[in-house]
Design a protein around this motif. Structure first.
Motif, short mmCIF file in Angstrom:
data_model
loop_
_atom_site.label_atom_id
_atom_site.label_comp_id
_atom_site.label_asym_id
_atom_site.label_seq_id
_atom_site.Cartn_x
_atom_site.Cartn_y
_atom_site.Cartn_z
N ILE A 10 -18.60 4.92 -45.26
CA ILE A 10 -18.37 5.98 -44.29
C ILE A 10 -17.62 7.14 -44.94
O ILE A 10 -17.95 8.31 -44.74
CB ILE A 10 -17.63 5.44 -43.05
CG1 ILE A 10 -18.55 4.45 -42.32
CG2 ILE A 10 -17.22 6.56 -42.10
CD1 ILE A 10 -17.87 3.59 -41.30
N LYS A 15 -24.18 6.91 -43.41
CA LYS A 15 -24.23 6.26 -42.08
C LYS A 15 -24.29 4.75 -42.25
O LYS A 15 -24.95 4.25 -43.17
CB LYS A 15 -25.47 6.72 -41.31
CG LYS A 15 -25.50 8.20 -41.00
CD LYS A 15 -24.72 8.55 -39.74
CE LYS A 15 -24.81 10.04 -39.45
NZ LYS A 15 -23.91 10.48 -38.39
N THR A 190 -16.00 10.89 -31.97
CA THR A 190 -16.09 10.66 -33.43
C THR A 190 -15.18 11.65 -34.18
O THR A 190 -14.53 11.28 -35.16
CB THR A 190 -17.56 10.79 -33.89
OG1 THR A 190 -18.33 9.84 -33.13
CG2 THR A 190 -17.72 10.50 -35.37
N PRO A 196 -14.04 4.65 -37.37
CA PRO A 196 -15.47 4.95 -37.35
C PRO A 196 -16.12 4.55 -36.02
O PRO A 196 -15.75 3.53 -35.43
CB PRO A 196 -16.04 4.11 -38.49
CG PRO A 196 -14.88 3.68 -39.31
CD PRO A 196 -13.69 3.68 -38.42
N CYS A 206 -22.53 9.72 -34.40
CA CYS A 206 -21.63 8.59 -34.66
C CYS A 206 -21.67 8.28 -36.15
O CYS A 206 -22.59 8.68 -36.86
CB CYS A 206 -22.07 7.37 -33.86
SG CYS A 206 -21.88 7.59 -32.08
N ASP A 207 -20.68 7.51 -36.62
CA ASP A 207 -20.64 7.16 -38.06
C ASP A 207 -21.68 6.10 -38.42
O ASP A 207 -21.99 5.92 -39.59
CB ASP A 207 -19.24 6.66 -38.42
CG ASP A 207 -18.19 7.75 -38.22
OD1 ASP A 207 -18.30 8.79 -38.88
OD2 ASP A 207 -17.29 7.56 -37.38
#
Ligand code: KIV
Length: 270
Positions: A10, A15, A190, A196, A206-207
């Protein structure tokens, strides 16, 4: 794949790809296809046991499937859901049950809800159990939430989810999983927390992303008691097998799509 290695991915801007998994065969397949984390989800109550919801999944069920996944996953990080009734009533009981799941092979456990669950998360973390907080649509509260509905659509509910995420971040959860929330809210969360985020029906910002394997394969047709024709897949589900030549290739296609940020698209988000 330790939790520290996931964090390193991350930090490098990659991703994280998560997929539900309930047995050793799919654990091996998913790991070989490049999945970073396996989720032994209590969705198994629906996709394996044919129930209408996740409410009757037991600790024994979760232990059994965690052991099966751990047998097949040599390197993947394993997250296991704490089933309904196993953590909400007392922190001591939550810890005993979390330790059973860790003994079965989980690297991290997932609990649903904010509010009081923040203290439970803190207690588990202080006692050495890594925790993921599941916010937004929380399937174990499906009855209270009045069905499978997007959460955080109003200013007030969006604010509450953000506050819960901030509180979970402060007590040191390792991930915040966001299910069925507007993409803009997931982006705000986020950007507002250090932890994360992993999304399902929460947009592309989103991560990481998670999917239920049966949705990835396009094979889930609803509870055992209902006819397949009466079932409509959720907006966030994508059948990767439809455009792949085999199950391993469809999992690889999912991994690639998350890594190169082509999944989820706007058509999978709210
Ligand atoms: O149980 C499960 O599979 C889950 C996912 C829907 C995130 O919690």
């Amino acid at each position: 794949m330790s939790l520290a290695r996931i964090n390193a991915l991350i930090a490098a801007g990659e991703k994280v790809v998560m997929l539900t998994c309930y047995d050793a065969t799919f654990a091996k397949l998913s790991e070989s296809a490049g999945v970073d984390m396996l989720l032994v989800g209590d969705s198994l109550g629906m996709v394996l046991q044919g129930a209408e919801n996740t409410l009757n999944v037991s600790m024994q069920d979760m232990e059994y499937h965690t052991k099966s996944v751990a047998a097949g996953a040599l390197d993947c990080c394993i997250m296991t859901d704490m089933p309904a009734g196993s953590y909400e009533h007392s922190q001591e009981n939550a810890l005993l049950n979390a330790k059973r799941l860790v003994a079965a092979g989980a690297n991290i456990v997932k609990i649903e809800g904010g509010g009081e669950m923040v203290n439970t998360a803190q207690y588990l973390i202080e006692n050495g159990v890594p925790v993921c907080a599941h916010l937004g649509f929380t399937p174990q509260s499906v009855k209270k939430l009045g069905g499978y509905r997007i959460q955080g659509k109003t200013e007030e509910t969006a604010h509450q989810i953000l506050q819960d995420a901030i509180a979970m971040d402060k007590v040191g959860v390792r991930f915040v999983l966001l299910e069925m929330v507007p993409a803009l809210l997931a982006k705000t969360i986020t950007e507002s927390i250090n932890t994360p985020t992993i999304g399902i029906g929460a947009g592309a910002d989103c991560d990481g992303q998670v999917l239920v394997i049966q949705d990835l394969l396009g094979i889930y047709t609803g509870p055992a008691t209902k006819k397949p024709v009466d079932f409509k897949s959720p907006r966030f589900a994508k059948n990767f097998l439809a455009t792949s030549s085999s199950i391993p290739h469809s999992i690889q296609a999912y991994v690639k799509a998350v890594k190169n940020k082509t999944f989820p698209g706007a058509e999978h988000s709210y």
